[in-house]
Design an enzyme around this catalytic site. Sequence first.
Site, PDB file in Angstrom:
ATOM      1  N   SER A  14     -16.739 -15.590   7.406  1.00 56.85           N
ATOM      2  CA  SER A  14     -17.270 -15.482   8.766  1.00 56.85           C
ATOM      3  C   SER A  14     -18.739 -15.910   8.883  1.00 56.85           C
ATOM      4  O   SER A  14     -19.513 -15.302   9.630  1.00 56.85           O
ATOM      5  CB  SER A  14     -17.072 -14.061   9.311  1.00 56.85           C
ATOM      6  OG  SER A  14     -15.698 -13.764   9.393  1.00 56.85           O
ATOM      7  N   GLY A  54     -12.222 -15.096   7.992  1.00 54.40           N
ATOM      8  CA  GLY A  54     -11.498 -15.312   9.251  1.00 54.40           C
ATOM      9  C   GLY A  54     -11.418 -14.082  10.144  1.00 54.40           C
ATOM     10  O   GLY A  54     -10.638 -14.040  11.090  1.00 54.40           O
ATOM     11  N   HIS A  60      -8.768 -20.041  -3.948  1.00 53.26           N
ATOM     12  CA  HIS A  60      -9.100 -19.426  -2.656  1.00 53.26           C
ATOM     13  C   HIS A  60      -8.158 -18.240  -2.426  1.00 53.26           C
ATOM     14  O   HIS A  60      -6.992 -18.282  -2.811  1.00 53.26           O
ATOM     15  CB  HIS A  60      -8.959 -20.464  -1.532  1.00 53.26           C
ATOM     16  CG  HIS A  60      -9.524 -19.981  -0.236  1.00 53.26           C
ATOM     17  ND1 HIS A  60      -8.841 -19.122   0.586  1.00 53.26           N
ATOM     18  CD2 HIS A  60     -10.719 -20.214   0.373  1.00 53.26           C
ATOM     19  CE1 HIS A  60      -9.589 -18.845   1.648  1.00 53.26           C
ATOM     20  NE2 HIS A  60     -10.736 -19.496   1.535  1.00 53.26           N
ATOM     21  N   TRP A  94     -11.675 -26.856   5.670  1.00 51.32           N
ATOM     22  CA  TRP A  94     -10.867 -27.025   6.885  1.00 51.32           C
ATOM     23  C   TRP A  94      -9.509 -26.350   6.797  1.00 51.32           C
ATOM     24  O   TRP A  94      -8.799 -26.246   7.789  1.00 51.32           O
ATOM     25  CB  TRP A  94     -10.669 -28.526   7.175  1.00 51.32           C
ATOM     26  CG  TRP A  94     -11.891 -29.221   7.685  1.00 51.32           C
ATOM     27  CD1 TRP A  94     -13.097 -28.645   7.976  1.00 51.32           C
ATOM     28  CD2 TRP A  94     -12.020 -30.607   7.976  1.00 51.32           C
ATOM     29  NE1 TRP A  94     -13.968 -29.600   8.432  1.00 51.32           N
ATOM     30  CE2 TRP A  94     -13.330 -30.820   8.438  1.00 51.32           C
ATOM     31  CE3 TRP A  94     -11.159 -31.713   7.885  1.00 51.32           C
ATOM     32  CZ2 TRP A  94     -13.796 -32.076   8.811  1.00 51.32           C
ATOM     33  CZ3 TRP A  94     -11.617 -32.965   8.251  1.00 51.32           C
ATOM     34  CH2 TRP A  94     -12.920 -33.145   8.716  1.00 51.32           C
ATOM     35  N   LYS A  95      -9.109 -25.971   5.614  1.00 48.52           N
ATOM     36  CA  LYS A  95      -7.786 -25.344   5.418  1.00 48.52           C
ATOM     37  C   LYS A  95      -6.706 -26.287   5.964  1.00 48.52           C
ATOM     38  O   LYS A  95      -6.877 -27.505   5.879  1.00 48.52           O
ATOM     39  CB  LYS A  95      -7.754 -23.960   6.048  1.00 48.52           C
ATOM     40  CG  LYS A  95      -8.970 -23.138   5.613  1.00 48.52           C
ATOM     41  CD  LYS A  95      -8.923 -21.698   5.982  1.00 48.52           C
ATOM     42  CE  LYS A  95     -10.219 -21.036   5.500  1.00 48.52           C
ATOM     43  NZ  LYS A  95     -10.228 -19.593   5.643  1.00 48.52           N
ATOM     44  N   GLY A 120     -15.196 -21.609   6.874  1.00 47.29           N
ATOM     45  CA  GLY A 120     -13.868 -22.001   7.326  1.00 47.29           C
ATOM     46  C   GLY A 120     -13.885 -22.301   8.804  1.00 47.29           C
ATOM     47  O   GLY A 120     -14.318 -23.373   9.249  1.00 47.29           O
ATOM     48  N   GLY A 121     -13.461 -21.314   9.599  1.00 45.71           N
ATOM     49  CA  GLY A 121     -13.273 -21.493  11.043  1.00 45.71           C
ATOM     50  C   GLY A 121     -14.417 -22.186  11.771  1.00 45.71           C
ATOM     51  O   GLY A 121     -14.188 -23.097  12.566  1.00 45.71           O
TER      52      GLY A 121
END
Length: 262
Positions: free
Chosen positions: A220, A180, A102, A11-12, A241-242
């Site tokens: 991605s 990302g 990371h 989730w960063k 991630g996103g």
Amino acid sequence: MKHKPIIIANWKMNKSNSEALYYLETLKQYPKELQKAIIIIAVPFTALSDMHKAISRINTKDIKLISLAAQNMHQEKAGAFTGEVSCKMIKEAGCEYVIIGHSERRQYCNETNDLINKKLKYALDNDIIPILCIGETLEQRNNKNFLKYITVQLKECLAGIKASDARRMIISYEPIWAIGTGKNASPQQAEEMHAFIKNFILQNYTKKIADEIRITYGGSVNENNISLYLHMLDINGVLIGGASLDVETFVRIIGNSTKYNK
Ligand code: PGA
């Protein structure tokens, strides 16, 4: 036969504690989907403790649906390190895993391979499974010297790590140009690197450890491409991630992990 794939949501710096718990409320309504993979969610430090409590009510003695990860930890046991969080703290907060090295931490917090090596050893000594991130820049890929760069990352990050520890780790191959950006590495490019990493492990440890170590791809990944990666021989999972931030999308990603139609 391939094992269950690993799906790591990173989730960063997103989601407060209440937002994290709200996400989980929805996610837990899909137990069948959650059983399709080993689901690991890496949440901000502030959400770890409450998420752990909530996850403990979802997992049963026999079926673990979700595991918790931290996104970082400090390399020292304790001390005067203002703003830092120790391994003991994340462990007590319920983490089984920790993301180490990371590329965003390498880039914005100047983390070096040497520092990452210390963190890996500390996590392994304390029974937290590290998810080591490695990956090259676009420039390195274009210059065709990325294999050399990845070899140095692996050598320096894994320096002095015993075979019995190395086999417990997860290595995540994450080309920086794919994180990302929406420009994911092709499944073939990712597979090539995973095979390369496995070969490094084979050369530096043993065949058994090369077979056992789990290597995930990050950059991605989304609901449309996940199954293409998981279909590859040496890709054991993905780090997202996103696309993991929206819970309904994340559920679809998990659902699609077993659907390969090409
Ligand atoms: P992304 O992030 O899925 O948003 O590209 C991947 C990562 O953090 O490694």
